[in-house]
Scaffold this motif. Structure first.
Motif, PDB file in Angstrom:
ATOM      1  N   MET A   1       0.432  -1.342  -0.020  1.00 12.55           N
ATOM      2  CA  MET A   1       0.154  -0.283   0.262  1.00 12.55           C
ATOM      3  C   MET A   1       0.664   0.945   0.088  1.00 12.55           C
ATOM      4  SD  MET A   1      -2.826  -1.615   0.051  1.00 12.55           S
ATOM      5  CE  MET A   1      -4.122  -0.045   0.914  1.00 12.55           C
ATOM      6  N   GLY A   2       0.654   2.480  -0.746  1.00 10.38           N
ATOM      7  CA  GLY A   2       1.336   3.736  -0.847  1.00 10.38           C
ATOM      8  C   GLY A   2       0.633   4.416  -0.035  1.00 10.38           C
ATOM      9  N   VAL A   3       1.238   6.276  -0.393  1.00  7.47           N
ATOM     10  CA  VAL A   3       0.029   6.945  -0.445  1.00  7.47           C
ATOM     11  C   VAL A   3       0.487   8.092  -1.323  1.00  7.47           C
ATOM     12  CG1 VAL A   3       0.652   9.147   1.576  1.00  7.47           C
ATOM     13  CG2 VAL A   3       0.684   7.013   2.500  1.00  7.47           C
ATOM     14  N   PHE A   4      -1.064   8.484  -1.853  1.00 11.37           N
ATOM     15  CA  PHE A   4      -0.798   9.766  -3.035  1.00 11.37           C
ATOM     16  C   PHE A   4      -0.950  10.821  -2.239  1.00 11.37           C
ATOM     17  CE2 PHE A   4      -2.505  10.654  -6.520  1.00 11.37           C
ATOM     18  CZ  PHE A   4      -1.997  10.795  -8.099  1.00 11.37           C
ATOM     19  N   ALA A   5      -0.790  11.865  -2.614  1.00  8.46           N
ATOM     20  CA  ALA A   5      -1.335  13.042  -2.520  1.00  8.46           C
ATOM     21  C   ALA A   5      -1.509  13.567  -3.654  1.00  8.46           C
ATOM     22  CB  ALA A   5       0.161  13.608  -2.155  1.00  8.46           C
ATOM     23  N   ILE A   6      -2.911  14.337  -2.998  1.00  4.12           N
ATOM     24  CA  ILE A   6      -3.457  15.091  -4.397  1.00  4.12           C
ATOM     25  C   ILE A   6      -3.977  16.246  -3.807  1.00  4.12           C
ATOM     26  CG2 ILE A   6      -5.670  15.632  -5.348  1.00  4.12           C
ATOM     27  CD1 ILE A   6      -6.289  12.896  -5.412  1.00  4.12           C
ATOM     28  N   ARG A   7      -2.235  17.518  -4.640  1.00  2.67           N
ATOM     29  CA  ARG A   7      -2.477  19.028  -4.676  1.00  2.67           C
ATOM     30  C   ARG A   7      -3.765  19.267  -5.183  1.00  2.67           C
ATOM     31  NH1 ARG A   7       2.820  19.029  -2.437  1.00  2.67           N
ATOM     32  NH2 ARG A   7       3.410  17.261  -2.214  1.00  2.67           N
ATOM     33  N   LEU A   8      -3.803  21.016  -4.647  1.00  2.00           N
ATOM     34  CA  LEU A   8      -4.712  21.762  -5.333  1.00  2.00           C
ATOM     35  C   LEU A   8      -4.370  22.225  -6.148  1.00  2.00           C
ATOM     36  CD1 LEU A   8      -7.162  23.363  -4.679  1.00  2.00           C
ATOM     37  CD2 LEU A   8      -6.036  25.007  -3.455  1.00  2.00           C
ATOM     38  N   PRO A   9      -4.881  21.796  -7.571  1.00  6.15           N
ATOM     39  CA  PRO A   9      -5.332  22.525  -8.992  1.00  6.15           C
ATOM     40  C   PRO A   9      -5.581  23.900  -9.575  1.00  6.15           C
ATOM     41  CG  PRO A   9      -6.996  21.238  -8.954  1.00  6.15           C
ATOM     42  CD  PRO A   9      -6.701  20.834  -7.333  1.00  6.15           C
ATOM     43  N   ILE A  75      -5.332  16.524  -0.239  1.00  8.52           N
ATOM     44  CA  ILE A  75      -5.756  15.380   1.018  1.00  8.52           C
ATOM     45  C   ILE A  75      -5.065  14.355   0.191  1.00  8.52           C
ATOM     46  CG2 ILE A  75      -6.899  14.797  -0.702  1.00  8.52           C
ATOM     47  CD1 ILE A  75      -9.730  14.077   0.093  1.00  8.52           C
ATOM     48  N   ARG A  76      -4.589  12.757   1.220  1.00  8.48           N
ATOM     49  CA  ARG A  76      -3.802  11.665   1.630  1.00  8.48           C
ATOM     50  C   ARG A  76      -4.720  11.028   1.000  1.00  8.48           C
ATOM     51  NH1 ARG A  76      -0.382  15.780   3.329  1.00  8.48           N
ATOM     52  NH2 ARG A  76       1.989  15.535   2.259  1.00  8.48           N
ATOM     53  N   ILE A  77      -4.244  10.238   0.405  1.00 11.71           N
ATOM     54  CA  ILE A  77      -5.251   8.672  -0.122  1.00 11.71           C
ATOM     55  C   ILE A  77      -4.006   7.807   0.111  1.00 11.71           C
ATOM     56  CG2 ILE A  77      -6.735   7.781  -1.760  1.00 11.71           C
ATOM     57  CD1 ILE A  77      -7.978  10.116  -2.932  1.00 11.71           C
ATOM     58  N   GLU A  78      -4.905   6.583   0.918  1.00  8.44           N
ATOM     59  CA  GLU A  78      -3.483   5.272   0.959  1.00  8.44           C
ATOM     60  C   GLU A  78      -4.470   4.371  -0.816  1.00  8.44           C
ATOM     61  OE1 GLU A  78      -3.424   2.320   4.378  1.00  8.44           O
ATOM     62  OE2 GLU A  78      -5.465   2.354   3.341  1.00  8.44           O
ATOM     63  N   VAL A  79      -3.314   4.159  -1.293  1.00 10.49           N
ATOM     64  CA  VAL A  79      -3.591   4.007  -2.445  1.00 10.49           C
ATOM     65  C   VAL A  79      -2.772   2.163  -2.315  1.00 10.49           C
ATOM     66  CG1 VAL A  79      -4.635   6.021  -3.650  1.00 10.49           C
ATOM     67  CG2 VAL A  79      -1.978   4.402  -3.685  1.00 10.49           C
ATOM     68  N   GLU A  80      -3.319   1.149  -3.869  1.00 13.22           N
ATOM     69  CA  GLU A  80      -2.680   0.287  -3.912  1.00 13.22           C
ATOM     70  C   GLU A  80      -1.410   1.005  -4.931  1.00 13.22           C
ATOM     71  OE1 GLU A  80      -3.505  -2.649  -3.572  1.00 13.22           O
ATOM     72  OE2 GLU A  80      -5.199  -2.941  -2.496  1.00 13.22           O
ATOM     73  N   GLY A  81      -0.303  -0.316  -4.471  1.00 17.85           N
ATOM     74  CA  GLY A  81       0.572   0.055  -4.634  1.00 17.85           C
ATOM     75  C   GLY A  81       1.812   0.870  -3.872  1.00 17.85           C
TER      76      GLY A  81
END
Length: 414
Positions: A1-9, A75-81
């Motif tokens: 599992m990894g962490v995916f950070a989504i930034r304000l576009p 926001i940060r999301i836990e993702v596959e990979g």
């Protein structure tokens, strides 16, 4: 599992930050790619931020009302990979939601009728702590948050607490309290409401207003409007009063171009416009918007009526574009059927004038011999007294009155 950070576009050219106005998710939620995560606002446009990954929400990058810089982590999301963040500070890791346990009420199984653990009971008169989304949901469900125990810090009520309260069936919608209500709710001014507050404060602080109220006999115009609507029913847009008033403003500023412009406070320069760009103050679920009918001087009654309908619908459903909310040179405001006898409208800074429509009603009018019933309406017009003298303001108001009382003159080429 990894962490995916989504930034304000980047949500608009030249925009350095945006206000976070609503979260659509919370820690622990499962989201899919393209799900809407949050709403942010810049200027007067609200933009939805979608997810660019699928997974479980770990943490939110701010609270409603915060100003988020472009490019900052939203926001940060836990993702596959592996995700896109290799390593995170310990403080951020500690903020992640954990599996459902006695110490994690935020992710409690709502299928149980038992309330979350570690709940805090409030004393009478204590304001319940809850996020705006929890408060909105409580209103929809008919739940009095003062009755709901909170499991968060200082008794803060979470969605899980609300779920458990509803599941318990103890909503108490019909409860009646005869004692004093000493509660005080704090409502943070954010989003559209904050923008309106700032705009009104600038207008009231910067502009010395002069307001003129005048009576207008509306019988002739109302007869003409009814006749045109009957003649073109189903073929052309329905005519309200607004397209006629817009035509009257176009004719009036043709003779007084100094009223059709914007005043730059810093440079002391008035920008007089050839085109008449009329703002229409429009009430929406999110607050007051002022969409602009650009080049009203070039449109027919029906052209402008159709444009008013398009803009007002877009403003109310939130789809209006930024360019439709800018560039106004003079504004119309109306309270519709709720209108009063007179109002004192505040100018839409940096414009120089605003025309207010008041309630239309039958009144007794003295004709020199007796009182006669007449369909009357007051118009309330405010002007920037720094650059518009009282005489010029009065001339403008009298021109509007003459054109509205004699609507045939609206169609005479000048």
């Amino acid at each position: 599992m990894g962490v995916f950070a989504i930034r304000l576009p980047d949500v608009g050219e030249g925009i350095a930050q945006a206000e976070l106005t609503e979260w659509h998710v919370k820690p622990g939620d499962i989201v899919r790619e393209d799900d809407v995560l949050a709403d942010v606002m810049t200027d007067k446009a609200t933009v939805e931020v979608p997810s660019s990954a699928s997974g479980k929400v770990l943490e939110l990058g701010g609270d409603v009302g915060d100003m988020i810089p472009i490019g900052a982590v939203l926001i940060r999301i836990e993702v596959e990979g592996e995700g896109n963040e290799k390593e995170r500070p310990e403080a951020q890791k500690a903020a992640e939601p954990v599996e459902v346990t006695e110490s994690a009420p935020e992710t409690v199984d709502v299928s149980s009728t038992q309330p979350p653990p570690a709940q805090v009971q409030r004393t009478n008169g204590t304001k319940p702590l809850a996020s705006p989304s929890v408060r909105a949901r409580a209103r929809e469900e008919g739940v009095d948050l003062r009755q709901v125990p909170g499991s968060g810090p200082a008794g803060r009520i979470s969605h899980a607490d609300l779920d458990a309260w509803i599941a318990s069936g103890d909503i108490r919608q019909g409860a009646v309290t005869r004692g004093r209500n000493t509660g005080v709710e704090e409502v943070r001014v954010v989003g559209m409401r904050r923008k309106i507050a700032e705009k009104m404060a600038v207008s009231n602080r910067q502009i010395p207003h002069i307001t003129i109220v005048e009576e207008v006999e509306m019988a002739a115009l109302e007869d003409l409007r009814a006749a045109l609507n009957a003649k073109y029913k189903g073929e052309r847009p329905k005519l309200t009063l607004l397209p006629f008033l817009m035509r009257a403003i176009v004719e009036a500023v043709r003779e007084q171009p100094e009223l059709n412009g914007r005043f730059d406070d810093e440079t002391g320069v008035i920008h007089r416009h050839g085109g008449v760009h009329i703002g229409i103050a429009t009430q929406t679920p999110h607050g007051l918007n002022v969409p602009v009918v650009h080049h009203a001087e070039a449109g027919s009654l029906w052209d402008n009526a159709a444009e008013i309908t398009r803009l007002s619908e877009a403003a109310r459903d939130g789809s209006i574009k930024r360019e439709d909310l800018s560039g106004g040179t003079i504004t119309i405001t109306s309270l519709g059927p709720l209108g009063a006898i007179a109002t004192t409208p505040i100018i839409n800074h940096p414009e120089l004038a605003i025309v207010g429509i008041n309630k239309m009603q039958v009144r007794p009018v003295w004709d020199g011999q007796q009182f006669q019933p007449r369909t009357m309406m007051n118009i309330s017009c405010s002007f920037d007294h720094r650059v518009i003298d009282g005489w010029d303001a009065a001339v403008f108001v009298q021109k509007l009155k003459s054109l509205l009382e004699n609507p045939a003159m609206l169609f005479v080429e000048g």
